[in-house]
Design a protein around this motif. Structure first.
Motif, PDB file in Angstrom:
ATOM      1  N   ARG A 307       0.838  -1.201   0.000  1.00  0.00           N
ATOM      2  CA  ARG A 307       0.000   0.000   0.000  1.00  0.00           C
ATOM      3  C   ARG A 307       0.869   1.246   0.000  1.00  0.00           C
ATOM      4  N   GLY A 308       0.218   2.404  -0.141  1.00  0.00           N
ATOM      5  CA  GLY A 308       0.933   3.673  -0.207  1.00  0.00           C
ATOM      6  C   GLY A 308       1.540   4.053   1.125  1.00  0.00           C
ATOM      7  N   LYS A 309       2.611   4.870   1.074  1.00  0.00           N
ATOM      8  CA  LYS A 309       3.312   5.185   2.322  1.00  0.00           C
ATOM      9  C   LYS A 309       2.509   6.117   3.225  1.00  0.00           C
ATOM     10  N   GLU A 310       1.384   6.644   2.710  1.00  0.00           N
ATOM     11  CA  GLU A 310       0.520   7.438   3.586  1.00  0.00           C
ATOM     12  C   GLU A 310      -0.106   6.545   4.670  1.00  0.00           C
ATOM     13  N   HIS A 311       0.052   5.223   4.534  1.00  0.00           N
ATOM     14  CA  HIS A 311      -0.494   4.298   5.535  1.00  0.00           C
ATOM     15  C   HIS A 311       0.494   3.954   6.637  1.00  0.00           C
ATOM     16  N   LEU A 312       1.692   4.557   6.604  1.00  0.00           N
ATOM     17  CA  LEU A 312       2.691   4.200   7.608  1.00  0.00           C
ATOM     18  C   LEU A 312       2.189   4.449   9.028  1.00  0.00           C
ATOM     19  N   THR A 313       1.456   5.539   9.211  1.00  0.00           N
ATOM     20  CA  THR A 313       0.923   5.834  10.550  1.00  0.00           C
ATOM     21  C   THR A 313      -0.113   4.793  10.941  1.00  0.00           C
ATOM     22  N   ASN A 314      -0.931   4.368   9.980  1.00  0.00           N
ATOM     23  CA  ASN A 314      -1.926   3.344  10.286  1.00  0.00           C
ATOM     24  C   ASN A 314      -1.254   2.041  10.706  1.00  0.00           C
ATOM     25  N   GLN A 315      -0.135   1.738  10.070  1.00  0.00           N
ATOM     26  CA  GLN A 315       0.580   0.526  10.443  1.00  0.00           C
ATOM     27  C   GLN A 315       0.988   0.597  11.914  1.00  0.00           C
ATOM     28  N   GLU A 316       1.478   1.764  12.314  1.00  0.00           N
ATOM     29  CA  GLU A 316       1.889   1.911  13.724  1.00  0.00           C
ATOM     30  C   GLU A 316       0.711   1.726  14.656  1.00  0.00           C
ATOM     31  N   ARG A 317      -0.442   2.256  14.261  1.00  0.00           N
ATOM     32  CA  ARG A 317      -1.633   2.084  15.094  1.00  0.00           C
ATOM     33  C   ARG A 317      -1.986   0.600  15.199  1.00  0.00           C
ATOM     34  N   GLN A 318      -2.025  -0.044  14.023  1.00  0.00           N
ATOM     35  CA  GLN A 318      -2.481  -1.440  13.996  1.00  0.00           C
ATOM     36  C   GLN A 318      -1.523  -2.380  14.717  1.00  0.00           C
ATOM     37  N   LYS A 319      -0.260  -1.996  14.771  1.00  0.00           N
ATOM     38  CA  LYS A 319       0.710  -2.875  15.434  1.00  0.00           C
ATOM     39  C   LYS A 319       0.381  -3.063  16.919  1.00  0.00           C
ATOM     40  N   TYR A 320      -0.300  -2.078  17.525  1.00  0.00           N
ATOM     41  CA  TYR A 320      -0.730  -2.257  18.922  1.00  0.00           C
ATOM     42  C   TYR A 320      -1.676  -3.440  19.040  1.00  0.00           C
ATOM     43  N   LEU A 321      -2.619  -3.544  18.080  1.00  0.00           N
ATOM     44  CA  LEU A 321      -3.558  -4.672  18.115  1.00  0.00           C
ATOM     45  C   LEU A 321      -2.809  -5.991  18.036  1.00  0.00           C
ATOM     46  N   TYR A 322      -1.860  -6.052  17.115  1.00  0.00           N
ATOM     47  CA  TYR A 322      -1.126  -7.292  16.902  1.00  0.00           C
ATOM     48  C   TYR A 322      -0.356  -7.685  18.164  1.00  0.00           C
ATOM     49  N   ARG A 323       0.206  -6.672  18.839  1.00  0.00           N
ATOM     50  CA  ARG A 323       0.935  -6.959  20.068  1.00  0.00           C
ATOM     51  C   ARG A 323      -0.027  -7.502  21.128  1.00  0.00           C
ATOM     52  N   TYR A 324      -1.185  -6.854  21.287  1.00  0.00           N
ATOM     53  CA  TYR A 324      -2.129  -7.268  22.337  1.00  0.00           C
ATOM     54  C   TYR A 324      -2.691  -8.661  22.081  1.00  0.00           C
ATOM     55  N   PHE A 325      -2.913  -8.989  20.823  1.00  0.00           N
ATOM     56  CA  PHE A 325      -3.474 -10.305  20.508  1.00  0.00           C
ATOM     57  C   PHE A 325      -2.390 -11.375  20.347  1.00  0.00           C
ATOM     58  N   GLY A 326      -1.131 -10.953  20.374  1.00  0.00           N
ATOM     59  CA  GLY A 326      -0.044 -11.911  20.190  1.00  0.00           C
ATOM     60  C   GLY A 326       0.074 -12.398  18.756  1.00  0.00           C
ATOM     61  N   TRP A 327      -0.316 -11.561  17.824  1.00  0.00           N
ATOM     62  CA  TRP A 327      -0.226 -11.915  16.406  1.00  0.00           C
ATOM     63  C   TRP A 327       1.052 -11.334  15.820  1.00  0.00           C
ATOM     64  N   GLU A 328       1.472 -11.905  14.705  1.00  0.00           N
ATOM     65  CA  GLU A 328       2.646 -11.356  14.029  1.00  0.00           C
ATOM     66  C   GLU A 328       2.192 -10.445  12.888  1.00  0.00           C
ATOM     67  N   TYR A 329       2.749  -9.260  12.842  1.00  0.00           N
ATOM     68  CA  TYR A 329       2.321  -8.321  11.803  1.00  0.00           C
ATOM     69  C   TYR A 329       2.831  -8.788  10.435  1.00  0.00           C
ATOM     70  N   PRO A 330       1.978  -8.728   9.395  1.00  0.00           N
ATOM     71  CA  PRO A 330       2.428  -9.178   8.059  1.00  0.00           C
ATOM     72  C   PRO A 330       3.572  -8.318   7.523  1.00  0.00           C
ATOM     73  N   GLU A 331       4.168  -8.763   6.432  1.00  0.00           N
ATOM     74  CA  GLU A 331       5.174  -7.940   5.758  1.00  0.00           C
ATOM     75  C   GLU A 331       4.426  -6.753   5.163  1.00  0.00           C
ATOM     76  N   ALA A 332       4.998  -5.565   5.302  1.00  0.00           N
ATOM     77  CA  ALA A 332       4.322  -4.396   4.741  1.00  0.00           C
ATOM     78  C   ALA A 332       5.262  -3.681   3.777  1.00  0.00           C
ATOM     79  N   ILE A 333       4.751  -3.427   2.584  1.00  0.00           N
ATOM     80  CA  ILE A 333       5.530  -2.724   1.554  1.00  0.00           C
ATOM     81  C   ILE A 333       4.805  -1.417   1.276  1.00  0.00           C
ATOM     82  N   HIS A 334       5.479  -0.320   1.494  1.00  0.00           N
ATOM     83  CA  HIS A 334       4.839   0.983   1.286  1.00  0.00           C
ATOM     84  C   HIS A 334       5.466   1.685   0.090  1.00  0.00           C
ATOM     85  N   TYR A 335       4.656   1.888  -0.928  1.00  0.00           N
ATOM     86  CA  TYR A 335       5.194   2.557  -2.119  1.00  0.00           C
ATOM     87  C   TYR A 335       4.941   4.055  -2.056  1.00  0.00           C
TER      88      TYR A 335
END
Ligand code: ZN
Length: 582
Positions: A307-335
């Motif tokens: 996805r576009g690099k304007e989503h970098l902040t969203n990735q940071e937000r979503q990473k909290y969810l992944y940490r709380y649920f014990g999930w591994e965050y997918p590979e993210a490619i920001h163009y």
């Protein structure tokens, strides 16, 4: 002074300089060439020098390969040397990271169905689809329709988006609609509330923001989780009105980016006022983008988010969810950002314009929607090749329409049949035509197997009555020798308001060449089919096309000689075509 486009000119010169010197451009020669191309810029030399330095630095930060790619996409004509061209033709995508970690690659395209798709989505769709195909993986289409108030979706848009994907050649392997999954989001919200990773905030927005901006918790945050579960029930049960309660995710209160702190995950929408187009007023608590998206990416097994690099902040937000649920965050490619000069890519403007009748429809030629591009004869393969050449690189890129047209031309030029179209026709009388003429012209100059078309000119008492476009007529003066393409050469006698009078000069093409005669196309006066071409600005150019055009079918892409490529939209008493490009 017109300095528009100056940045693009400098970038082109800098890229050319860089590829000739192992990837390192130098300001001095770039500046020299710029001043010789645009001498008027010397007057503002100081500003120009600073701009050149800046762009040279930007270009030098790219790899040599990337510099070549940019040149190929933006200024293919600049790469004059054929060898260079060949070497960089038909690029494939660079590999995805960490593919071996996963059983199979899963990508997703997740539009909000609140508008039809446009060129701005092409990169996300094509990269996700192509990567899934490249690794024999799966490509998911996910409709993110969880905002019935501000980003109102519609069932019509879902259908149109599915059609767009088919047309682009990117059909999904799986499809999900978030409004079918609301209970799933509730379940995960409850889990977070129970475990103290989220809370129901009932503060007035102003009060909350004042606290969070200085890194302080609001009064709700540290209440026991029982209280939050109780408030959650109240949210679902209709105790709170819209805006009175919101589920927030606990983050680092001192996070350097205040926009990430305590981000909202679910909120109440007054669905009596704003019913959801699919589920009506069934749910009053709706997840926000980051919550639904973050959970779905995990549950759907997405391995690579592209996805576009304007989503970098969203990735940071979503990473909290992944940490709380014990999930591994997918590979993210920001163009990087992709801008297209002159293309309006604002969905709200498009929707408003169509609803208010400013545009004829979703396929109005002024729009950059896929429906409009399709109607104009832009082929999906052209978009696909362009996007693959750009790839997922993080550098920003600015394209012009002409860049897309260059890709499209490569695809349609070898297949489009040629026809004469005399727009804004004007009569041309040719005296001294002693016999009838029948001229056969190949439908395609390089594909004789496509057959011929024949045009007839009758001698009526020694006179030939023809039509030419007023555009050509306006440029003629008495005494000029003109070659009527594939027919004969005439000498202009007089140019009047409604007609041009000429006399037969000679027949051979070599004679026309020797006299440096200009070549113009024509039609017999009595042998034309009315034809209208809708231009990209929605204006209409009308005239007559040669009779053999009657054998074309709707949707065929043709070339009107000396006018441009067009897609035939309808065939009847009159031919209607949509202009593609020159
Ligand atoms: Zn609060």
């Amino acid at each position: 002074m017109d300095i528009s486009g100056i940045r693009e000119v400098i970038k082109k010169i800098a890229l050319l300089n860089a590829v000739s010197y192992c990837g390192k451009a130098q300001s001095k020669p770039v500046l020299g060439r710029l001043f010789s191309e645009r001498p008027e810029l010397r007057a503002i030399a100081r500003e120009v020098v600073a701009l050149v330095d800046e762009i040279v630095q930007e270009v030098n930060s790219m790899s040599l390969e990337e510099q070549r790619d940019f040149l190929k996409i933006l200024w293919p004509e600049a790469l004059a040397r054929d060898k260079e061209k060949e070497r960089i033709e038909e690029k494939s995508l660079p590999p995805l990271p960490n593919v071996e970690k996963y059983k199979r690659v899963v990508t997703r395209f997740a539009p909000n169905p609140d508008c039809v798709l446009h060129l701005g989505s092409a990169r996300a769709i094509i990269l996700c689809y192509e990567y899934a195909k490249m690794y024999n993986g799966r490509f998911i289409l996910r409709f993110e329709d969880t905002d019935p108030r501000l980003k109102r979706s519609s069932i019509q848009f879902m259908d149109l988006i599915r059609e767009d994907l088919e047309w682009l050649g990117c059909p999904p392997d799986e499809e999900y609609i978030q409004s079918d999954r609301v209970e799933i989001y509730y379940k995960y919200a409850e889990k977070l509330l129970e475990e103290g990773y989220a809370y129901v905030c009932t503060c007035k927005p102003g009060v909350f923001h004042k606290r969070v901006i200085v890194g302080e918790p609001c009064p709700c945050r540290d209440l026991p989780s029982e209280e939050h579960l109780h408030r959650w029930e109240a949210m679902l049960g209709g105790v709170y009105a819209e805006g009175e309660a919101v589920v927030r995710i606990k983050t680092d209160l001192k996070h350097p980016n205040p926009a990430i702190r305590e981000w909202p995950a679910l909120r109440i929408i007054d669905v009596r006022k704003h019913p959801h187009p699919r589920v009506g007023s069934k749910y009053r608590v709706w997840p926000l983008y980051n919550f639904a998206c973050g959970i779905d990416d995990h549950l759907m097994g997405v391995t690579h988010i592209i996805r576009g690099k304007e989503h970098l902040t969203n990735q940071e937000r979503q990473k909290y969810l992944y940490r709380y649920f014990g999930w591994e965050y997918p590979e993210a490619i920001h163009y990087g950002r992709l801008k297209i000069i002159g293309a309006s890519l604002s969905k709200s403007k498009i929707v408003r314009g169509v609803r208010e009748g400013l545009y004829a429809g979703w396929d109005d030629p002024r729009l950059a929607t896929f429906l409009a591009l399709r109607r104009r004869g832009i082929r999906p393969e052209a978009i696909r090749r362009l996007i693959i050449d750009i790839g997922p690189r993080p550098a920003d890129i600015t394209l012009s329409w002409e860049n897309l047209y260059a890709y499209n031309r490569k695809i349609i030029d070898p297949i489009a049949n040629r026809y004469f179209f005399v727009w804004r026709p004007m009569k041309l009388i040719v005296k001294g035509v002693r016999k009838d003429f029948a001229v056969s012209i190949p439908l395609h100059p390089n594909n004789p197997e496509k057959g011929m078309r024949t045009l007839y000119v009758k001698s009526e008492g020694g006179v030939g009555n023809l039509l030419i476009t007023s555009q050509d007529a306006e440029k003629l003066s008495p005494g000029d020798i003109v070659r009527l393409m594939e027919l004969f050469n005439v000498k202009i006698e007089s140019v009047e308001k409604h007609q041009v009078i000429s006399s037969f000069h000679s027949e051979s093409y070599n004679e026309a060449k020797r006299l440096n005669a200009s070549l113009i196309h024509w039609l017999p006066e009595d042998g034309g089919v009315p034809c209208s071409v809708v231009m990209p600005d929605n204006s209409i150019v009308s005239g007559l096309a040669e009779v053999s055009i009657k054998s074309v079918s709707a949707d065929e892409i043709i070339q009107f000689e000396r006018f441009g490529f067009a897609r035939v939209d309808s065939v009847g008493e009159k031919i209607v075509a949509f202009f593609a490009h020159r």
